[in-house]
Enzyme design. Structure first.
Site, short mmCIF file in Angstrom:
data_model
loop_
_atom_site.label_atom_id
_atom_site.label_comp_id
_atom_site.label_asym_id
_atom_site.label_seq_id
_atom_site.Cartn_x
_atom_site.Cartn_y
_atom_site.Cartn_z
N ASP A 397 0.74 -1.42 -0.18
CA ASP A 397 0.08 0.41 -0.23
C ASP A 397 0.67 1.24 -0.01
O ASP A 397 1.65 1.53 1.28
CB ASP A 397 -0.98 0.04 1.44
CG ASP A 397 -2.07 1.20 1.16
OD1 ASP A 397 -2.74 0.73 0.42
OD2 ASP A 397 -1.57 1.80 2.24
N GLU A 426 1.43 -0.53 -5.49
CA GLU A 426 0.44 0.37 -5.28
C GLU A 426 1.00 1.80 -5.33
O GLU A 426 -0.08 2.71 -4.60
CB GLU A 426 -0.59 -0.47 -3.94
CG GLU A 426 -2.02 0.76 -4.33
CD GLU A 426 -2.77 1.11 -3.62
OE1 GLU A 426 -3.87 2.46 -3.63
OE2 GLU A 426 -1.65 1.83 -2.76
O1 LIG Z 1 -3.47 6.44 -0.97
P1 LIG Z 1 -4.12 5.02 -1.86
O2 LIG Z 1 -5.13 5.67 -2.81
O3 LIG Z 1 -2.88 5.02 -2.86
O4 LIG Z 1 -5.08 4.06 -1.18
C1 LIG Z 1 -4.66 2.76 -0.22
O5 LIG Z 1 -4.50 3.55 0.53
C2 LIG Z 1 -5.22 4.38 1.59
C3 LIG Z 1 -4.59 4.32 3.36
O6 LIG Z 1 -3.75 3.73 3.74
C4 LIG Z 1 -6.48 2.73 1.71
O7 LIG Z 1 -7.48 4.13 2.55
C5 LIG Z 1 -8.14 3.09 3.10
O8 LIG Z 1 -7.86 3.22 3.99
C6 LIG Z 1 -7.49 4.39 5.33
C7 LIG Z 1 -6.85 4.14 6.96
O9 LIG Z 1 -7.29 3.29 7.05
C8 LIG Z 1 -8.95 5.35 5.05
O10 LIG Z 1 -8.33 6.49 6.38
C9 LIG Z 1 -9.44 5.26 4.12
O11 LIG Z 1 -10.13 5.94 3.25
C10 LIG Z 1 -9.51 4.32 2.93
O12 LIG Z 1 -10.10 4.86 1.70
C11 LIG Z 1 -7.28 3.05 0.35
O13 LIG Z 1 -7.93 1.38 0.79
C12 LIG Z 1 -5.19 2.06 0.04
O14 LIG Z 1 -5.84 1.30 -1.65
#
Ligand SMILES: O=P(O)(O)O[C@H]1O[C@H](CO)[C@@H](O[C@H]2O[C@H](CO)[C@@H](O)[C@H](O)[C@H]2O)[C@H](O)[C@H]1O
Length: 675
Positions: A397, A426
């Site tokens: 992530d 990612e």
């Molecule tokens: O930041 P990206 O768009 O690359 O997304 C990735 O990382 C995010 C953070 O880990 C993740 O976001 C999800 O988890 C967060 C933490 O719990 C939360 O605050 C966000 O609302 C939630 O979307 C995302 O899913 C991941 O793919």
């Protein structure tokens, strides 16, 4: 291989013949180019010589033990361009190298001179005598087969036989069997060898595979209709969905984080900042009193359950990928045991994480600068722990929010003990970072694919992934993710879902789907590019079988795409994509070609109407050399038969072809060239 001839010694940079701009070479060879076993890798070099004699150029592939394994004669891309190209195919995993050799092509020089001079009546006897001497010497070469030596000896006699006509004598030096013999082992001198360039050959799943993402807590989750309260699905109930995923032909099952979820600042439905007591929270908010990254969420089960899940997946031919999200909920044990791993502000608080414009109020980002050693060691411990529990693939992530040196270190360190571990980056960010992560060792990367929708955008994107970035960056074309529901999918209906699946699964050996795609889930949260009632914050029940029985599922379509991929080796290579033209600006045409180790050829032509709202008509013009057609496959008018692997229809195609694709009926042709 004939001994290399020495050239002038000393510190000169150029050898006897200049060889420059070799590819694939990443940062001058500081990082290896990437391949998987059996993959055709495009090799190129600029090589030229002074004067007018003929130059031959080869690429030579060396196994990890330094043994020559393949030697391929490169072809000049265009007369006078001095740019040479060919394909090398490493056969097993390991640290391979390749070189480029440039050499005086004695047969090429003789043949060119003999043909021109004899036709003009100049030096006729001399040219024939030179040919006779050339073949006589070549026939002595013990590296040639007995049959080739006999062929060359016979050509030498005929060239020297003054009792025959000049035409017959010259013809002996040009005969197809003579050309074939010198093609098999060219008559070379003044061989110049480049340095050895590194080529890292990794296991199949590093570069090939169809991914499926699902939230295990949703599979088997039950809602009490009286109270509205949910009981989470578990790893055991989630395993019951695995046969359905395997039946669609996916290879990798990817699970978002399965660790305890923080309670502080837990997010509620639709990314709201308040959660009710029953809301499960975002799985990426890792860490609670129960533990952190080395712990399984108690709702999901135990390590025993996890291992049973991995084993069941394996039985079904699926490999499990887990999430490596390096961040912590405020409740994560690290926050108290290692406050130095976070950035504390003057008031003692820690700022939440962000990936602008997104805000992650429920997690703290890690700071790698205060205690790089301690933090790195802890992360390595965690990765090794999951490896010990059967995980060989990590979807990482937000890697672009951590220093690149850390990834180079971690991936290198893991690879030393476990070279088969795969990391998927990612990172949706600026190109410089995405490229650097690929160079640092990430085996795969997410891409901008979801936002490339028009023909022009897709053509540029396909060129980028299959050519420009291919040496160091393996694209995994996810069609959707829990974070990404593009406008194209929101408003394009079923045709849009089919179009994107065909493009992703056919253009790249790596593609991925997030659960619900097969049900054409397309409703977004207003103002966001994300699903409404997103599974990231709540449980989701889906009736997979019911939807399929009612004809409301794309599962059969996805299954067919994965079947086609498995049956066609050409689709399992990345660099073999050629774009073709069409008269319609919404009709994308590309082909994939591969020559297998046994000499058989596999060629597919993919034609896609990328306008999900309309029927498109066009004339498609093919770049015929890219299809490597054999004479036997052509009819008298030079046409060849293609079979549509989607519709089952078959047509005769040629250079120019009329195509009509109704997006609502079937937006694509996947044409296999019949040999
Ligand atoms: O930041 P990206 O768009 O690359 O997304 C990735 O990382 C995010 C953070 O880990 C993740 O976001 C999800 O988890 C967060 C933490 O719990 C939360 O605050 C966000 O609302 C939630 O979307 C995302 O899913 C991941 O793919």
């Amino acid at each position: 291989m004939p001994a290399l001839e020495p050239h002038i010694p000393g510190k000169l940079r150029f050898g006897r013949f200049p060889i420059t701009d070799v590819s694939p070479v990443v940062e001058g060879g500081a990082f290896p180019a990437k391949a998987v076993a059996g993959e055709g890798i495009a090799v190129g070099a600029t090589a030229f010589r002074e004067g007018h004699d003929a130059l031959g150029v080869s690429a030579v592939l060396y196994s990890p033990r330094g043994k020559e394994k393949q030697r391929v004669r490169l072809r000049e891309l265009g007369k006078g361009l001095d740019r040479w190209h060919g394909i090398l195919t490493p056969t097993k995993e390991g640290e391979w190298t390749f070189t480029i050799e440039a050499w005086h092509d004695r047969y090429g020089t003789w043949h060119h001179n003999a043909a021109v001079k004899i036709a003009a009546g100049i030096d006729v006897e001399l040219m024939l005598a030179e040919g006779a001497a050339l073949f006589a010497a070549a026939a002595e070469d013990e590296d040639r087969s007995e049959a080739d030596r006999a062929t060359l000896r016979s050509a030498s006699y005929t060239l020297a036989d003054a009792s025959r006509s000049v035409e017959d004598r010259l013809a002996a030096g040009e005969a197809p069997e003579v050309r074939a013999a010198v093609e098999r082992l060219p008559i070379r001198e003044l061989v110049t060898e480049s340095e050895h360039f590194p080529l890292l050959v990794e296991r199949e799943r590093a570069g090939r595979g169809a991914w499926y993402e699902f939230f295990p807590r949703s599979e088997g989750a039950v809602r009490d209709h009286a109270t509205g309260a949910w009981t989470s699905g578990t790893l055991r109930t989630a395993a019951e969905r695995l046969p359905g995923v395997a039946a669609m032909g996916f290879d990798v099952i990817y699970l978002p984080p399965i660790h305890p979820i923080g309670r502080a600042f837990r997010k509620g439905p639709n990314n709201s900042l308040t959660a009710d007591p029953g809301d499960p929270g975002s799985p990426w908010a890792i860490g609670a009193a129960e533990g952190g990254h080395d712990t399984i969420h108690p709702d999901l089960g135990t390590f025993e359950d996890f291992e049973a899940f991995v084993a069941r997946a394996e039985e079904l031919g699926l490999e499990v990928a887990i999430d490596l999200a390096l961040q912590a909920s405020p409740d994560h044990p690290w926050v108290t045991s290692h406050p130095e791993w976070f950035t504390t502000r003057v008031d003692g608080s820690i700022a939440y994480a962000e990936n602008p414009p997104k805000k992650y109020q429920d997690i703290y980002p890690l700071n790698f600068d205060n205690d790089p050693e301690g933090l790195s060691k802890e992360i390595l411990r965690i990765v090794n722990l999951w490896i010990d529990h059967g995980v060989k693939i990590f979807r990482v992530d937000n890697p672009h929010t951590k220093p690149v040196w850390f990834w180079e270190w971690l991936i290198g360190k893991v690879a030393k003990k476990n070279p088969d571990v795969v990391f998927l980056a990612e990172a949706f960010t600026r190109p410089a970072m995405m490229k650097a992560l690929g160079r640092a060792g990430f085996q795969q990367s997410y891409t901008y694919f979801t936002w490339r929708n028009t023909r022009a955008e897709l053509e540029e994107f396909f060129t980028m992934i299959s050519k420009d970035w291919a040496p160091f960056y393996r694209p995994n074309l996810f069609v959707n993710t829990p974070d990404i529901l593009t406008e194209y999918l929101q408003f394009g209906g079923w045709p849009a879902f089919k179009i994107r699946a065909v493009l992703a699964s056919m253009a790249s050996p790596l593609w991925g789907v997030y659960a619900g795609y097969e049900l054409v889930e397309h409703v977004a949260r207003p103002g966001a590019e994300e699903y409404i009632d997103n599974e990231k914050y709540e449980y989701k029940q889906r009736d997979w079988a019911g939807a399929e029985a009612a004809g409301r599922s794309l599962a059969p379509y996805l299954t067919r795409l994965n079947e086609i991929r498995r049956a066609h080796p050409a689709l399992m290579d990345l660099q073999n994509l050629t774009l073709h033209s069409s008269t319609d600006d919404a009709t994308v045409v590309f082909s994939k070609h591969k020559e297998n180790a046994d000499g058989t050829k596999d060629t597919l032509i993919i034609v896609v109407n990328v306008d999900p709202h309309a029927t498109r008509e066009s004339t498609v013009t093919l770049d015929l050399p890219a299809l490597h057609l054999d004479r036997e496959s052509l009819d008298l008018e030079g046409r060849f038969r293609v079979d549509d692997l989607l519709s089952g229809q078959s047509w005769m195609w040629g250079e120019h072809n009329y195509v009509r694709l109704d997006a609502h009926a079937e937006p694509a042709h996947i044409l296999h060239v019949r040999r």
